[in-house]
Design an enzyme around this catalytic site. Structure first.
Site, PDB file in Angstrom:
ATOM      1  N   MET A  28       0.844  -1.198   0.000  1.00  0.00           N
ATOM      2  CA  MET A  28       0.000   0.000   0.000  1.00  0.00           C
ATOM      3  C   MET A  28       0.880   1.249   0.000  1.00  0.00           C
ATOM      4  O   MET A  28       0.427   2.345   0.344  1.00  0.00           O
ATOM      5  CB  MET A  28      -0.927   0.008   1.210  1.00  0.00           C
ATOM      6  CG  MET A  28      -1.911  -1.172   1.206  1.00  0.00           C
ATOM      7  SD  MET A  28      -3.449  -0.854   2.072  1.00  0.00           S
ATOM      8  CE  MET A  28      -2.846  -0.501   3.708  1.00  0.00           C
ATOM      9  N   LEU A  31       6.629   3.164   1.594  1.00  0.00           N
ATOM     10  CA  LEU A  31       7.564   2.031   1.677  1.00  0.00           C
ATOM     11  C   LEU A  31       8.642   2.240   2.727  1.00  0.00           C
ATOM     12  O   LEU A  31       9.131   3.349   2.925  1.00  0.00           O
ATOM     13  CB  LEU A  31       8.210   1.812   0.303  1.00  0.00           C
ATOM     14  CG  LEU A  31       7.218   1.558  -0.837  1.00  0.00           C
ATOM     15  CD1 LEU A  31       7.966   1.421  -2.167  1.00  0.00           C
ATOM     16  CD2 LEU A  31       6.369   0.326  -0.571  1.00  0.00           C
ATOM     17  N   HIS A  32       8.997   1.150   3.390  1.00  0.00           N
ATOM     18  CA  HIS A  32      10.057   1.174   4.399  1.00  0.00           C
ATOM     19  C   HIS A  32      10.894  -0.098   4.229  1.00  0.00           C
ATOM     20  O   HIS A  32      10.641  -0.887   3.301  1.00  0.00           O
ATOM     21  CB  HIS A  32       9.460   1.291   5.807  1.00  0.00           C
ATOM     22  CG  HIS A  32       8.372   0.285   6.092  1.00  0.00           C
ATOM     23  ND1 HIS A  32       8.603  -1.072   6.138  1.00  0.00           N
ATOM     24  CD2 HIS A  32       7.037   0.442   6.318  1.00  0.00           C
ATOM     25  CE1 HIS A  32       7.485  -1.710   6.406  1.00  0.00           C
ATOM     26  NE2 HIS A  32       6.507  -0.819   6.505  1.00  0.00           N
ATOM     27  N   GLU A  33      11.849  -0.302   5.129  1.00  0.00           N
ATOM     28  CA  GLU A  33      12.772  -1.443   4.980  1.00  0.00           C
ATOM     29  C   GLU A  33      12.049  -2.794   5.009  1.00  0.00           C
ATOM     30  O   GLU A  33      12.567  -3.774   4.487  1.00  0.00           O
ATOM     31  CB  GLU A  33      13.858  -1.395   6.061  1.00  0.00           C
ATOM     32  CG  GLU A  33      14.956  -0.383   5.774  1.00  0.00           C
ATOM     33  CD  GLU A  33      15.596  -0.591   4.395  1.00  0.00           C
ATOM     34  OE1 GLU A  33      15.917  -1.731   4.032  1.00  0.00           O
ATOM     35  OE2 GLU A  33      15.753   0.407   3.664  1.00  0.00           O
ATOM     36  N   HIS A  35       9.121  -3.459   3.527  1.00  0.00           N
ATOM     37  CA  HIS A  35       8.746  -3.686   2.122  1.00  0.00           C
ATOM     38  C   HIS A  35       9.989  -4.032   1.287  1.00  0.00           C
ATOM     39  O   HIS A  35       9.950  -4.914   0.426  1.00  0.00           O
ATOM     40  CB  HIS A  35       8.115  -2.429   1.517  1.00  0.00           C
ATOM     41  CG  HIS A  35       6.848  -1.984   2.176  1.00  0.00           C
ATOM     42  ND1 HIS A  35       6.766  -0.838   2.928  1.00  0.00           N
ATOM     43  CD2 HIS A  35       5.610  -2.524   2.200  1.00  0.00           C
ATOM     44  CE1 HIS A  35       5.535  -0.674   3.361  1.00  0.00           C
ATOM     45  NE2 HIS A  35       4.797  -1.688   2.949  1.00  0.00           N
ATOM     46  N   LYS A 149       5.055 -10.093   9.381  1.00  0.00           N
ATOM     47  CA  LYS A 149       4.498  -9.075  10.275  1.00  0.00           C
ATOM     48  C   LYS A 149       2.971  -9.202  10.351  1.00  0.00           C
ATOM     49  O   LYS A 149       2.374  -9.102  11.405  1.00  0.00           O
ATOM     50  CB  LYS A 149       4.910  -7.704   9.757  1.00  0.00           C
ATOM     51  CG  LYS A 149       4.002  -6.584  10.102  1.00  0.00           C
ATOM     52  CD  LYS A 149       4.604  -5.708  11.135  1.00  0.00           C
ATOM     53  CE  LYS A 149       3.712  -4.601  11.610  1.00  0.00           C
ATOM     54  NZ  LYS A 149       2.611  -4.258  10.776  1.00  0.00           N
ATOM     55  N   ASP A 150       2.356  -9.406   9.176  1.00  0.00           N
ATOM     56  CA  ASP A 150       0.894  -9.563   9.115  1.00  0.00           C
ATOM     57  C   ASP A 150       0.611 -11.063   9.061  1.00  0.00           C
ATOM     58  O   ASP A 150       0.237 -11.601   8.011  1.00  0.00           O
ATOM     59  CB  ASP A 150       0.358  -8.834   7.885  1.00  0.00           C
ATOM     60  CG  ASP A 150       0.686  -7.352   7.944  1.00  0.00           C
ATOM     61  OD1 ASP A 150      -0.107  -6.597   8.508  1.00  0.00           O
ATOM     62  OD2 ASP A 150       1.774  -6.955   7.462  1.00  0.00           O
ATOM     63  N   GLN A 153      -2.837 -12.509   8.072  1.00  0.00           N
ATOM     64  CA  GLN A 153      -3.049 -12.235   6.640  1.00  0.00           C
ATOM     65  C   GLN A 153      -2.334 -13.273   5.770  1.00  0.00           C
ATOM     66  O   GLN A 153      -2.885 -13.787   4.797  1.00  0.00           O
ATOM     67  CB  GLN A 153      -2.524 -10.832   6.349  1.00  0.00           C
ATOM     68  CG  GLN A 153      -2.410 -10.475   4.890  1.00  0.00           C
ATOM     69  CD  GLN A 153      -2.017  -9.020   4.719  1.00  0.00           C
ATOM     70  OE1 GLN A 153      -2.808  -8.132   4.994  1.00  0.00           O
ATOM     71  NE2 GLN A 153      -0.798  -8.767   4.292  1.00  0.00           N
TER      72      GLN A 153
END
Ligand code: AMP
Length: 279
Positions: A28, A31-33, A35, A149-150, A153
């Site tokens: 979504m 973006l961060h590390e 992703h 992390k999810d 999901q």
């Protein structure tokens, strides 16, 4: 890096890479590390990496943060370009839901979608499975990469692919954390520095549970009590749920086993945070 905006753009591009092993990383944005580690893993395993950025309205509740969700598109595109991503899919809501969300076929994994996060966010997983199935049918990747992390999901998406015979192999990527232990999340931008420090307690609580398990305690009641006690030392953290679950079925385990997961969801002010640890 190719910028793909429509389904026709993707299909045209997909034709041009038909002999290649294609990996897909849905995001979504913001973006961060975390992703970027999915992207690195995808690049290791696949010849072509396609990333999507789409803030999916179908997975947000009415009182949730759809309007305020961070959308730093230029910065995201630069990160993807610098990382050597082959193509980015940037659909609008009309591209993904041409007949409107309400009139679109919905995909829902029963049972699993109403547990844990599904209790406080009853439409969330249906929104996720509906959008991910649509993205998979547009992109037709061989592999798709999701973060641990999810965790709920991830399990739900594996089940969806199995149930619908979607020939995409789901790959799980470990959680990337800040130095403090806080799991990286696009929603961390909502937290003040002070609240970020508080939020790091969530991982410390998970670690306290794991340490007790490593010391030989397997009773789920005792392990979860340890985690809860650790969290409750900070009254600013409002616990949504803590659970000790089977990593494949998400069923609660009264006796913990290696590879089980402890899951936490908690609020700090209005920010909802989730995290988990493998035993
Ligand atoms: P999002 O943009 O939040 O929908 O996340 C896109 C993907 O990145 C999902 O598969 C997430 O599980 C994954 N992800 C988000 N944060 C992290 C993290 N800290 N470590 C690993 N993966 C993550």
């Amino acid at each position: 890096m190719k910028h793909l905006k429509t389904v026709a753009d993707v299909w045209h591009y997909r034709d041009s890479i038909s002999s290649k092993l294609v990996g897909f990383v849905p995001t979504m944005g913001a973006l961060h590390e975390g992703h970027m580690s999915l992207i690195k893993q995808c690049q290791k395993e696949c010849e072509v990496t396609i990333v999507s950025i789409f803030v999916n309205p179908a997975q947000f509740g009415k009182s949730e943060d759809l309007d305020t969700y961070p959308r730093p598109l230029e910065k995201d595109l630069k990160l993807l370009e610098d990382a050597g991503v082959n193509a980015v899919f940037l659909p609008t809501t009309d591209v993904i839901y041409p007949s409107g969300i309400e009139n679109t076929t919905q995909i829902m994994v029963p049972g699993l979608s109403s547990l844990y996060c599904g209790v406080t966010r009853p439409h969330f997983f249906q929104g996720v499975t509906t959008v991910v199935s649509r993205l998979m049918h547009i992109i037709f990747p061989h592999f798709a990469f999701f973060g641990e992390k999810d965790f709920q999901q991830l399990v739900i998406l594996k089940k969806m692919c199995e149930d619908l015979f979607i020939p995409v192999q789901i790959k799980a990527v470990p959680i990337v954390r800040e130095h403090s232990g806080l799991a990286l999340s696009s929603r961390n931008t909502y937290l003040s520095e002070e609240n970020k420090e508080l939020a790091a307690r969530i991982y410390k609580a998970l670690k306290a549970g794991k340490e007790l398990f490593d010391d030989g305690v397997s009773s789920s009641i005792q392990l979860l009590e340890q985690v809860r006690m650790y969290l409750e030392q900070a009254p600013e953290i409002e616990i949504d749920y803590i659970a000790l679950v089977d990593p494949n079925t998400l069923a609660p385990h009264p006796e913990a086993k290696t590879e089980d997961r402890i899951l936490i969801a908690a609020y700090i002010q209005n920010t909802r945070l989730i995290d988990n640890i493998e035993l």
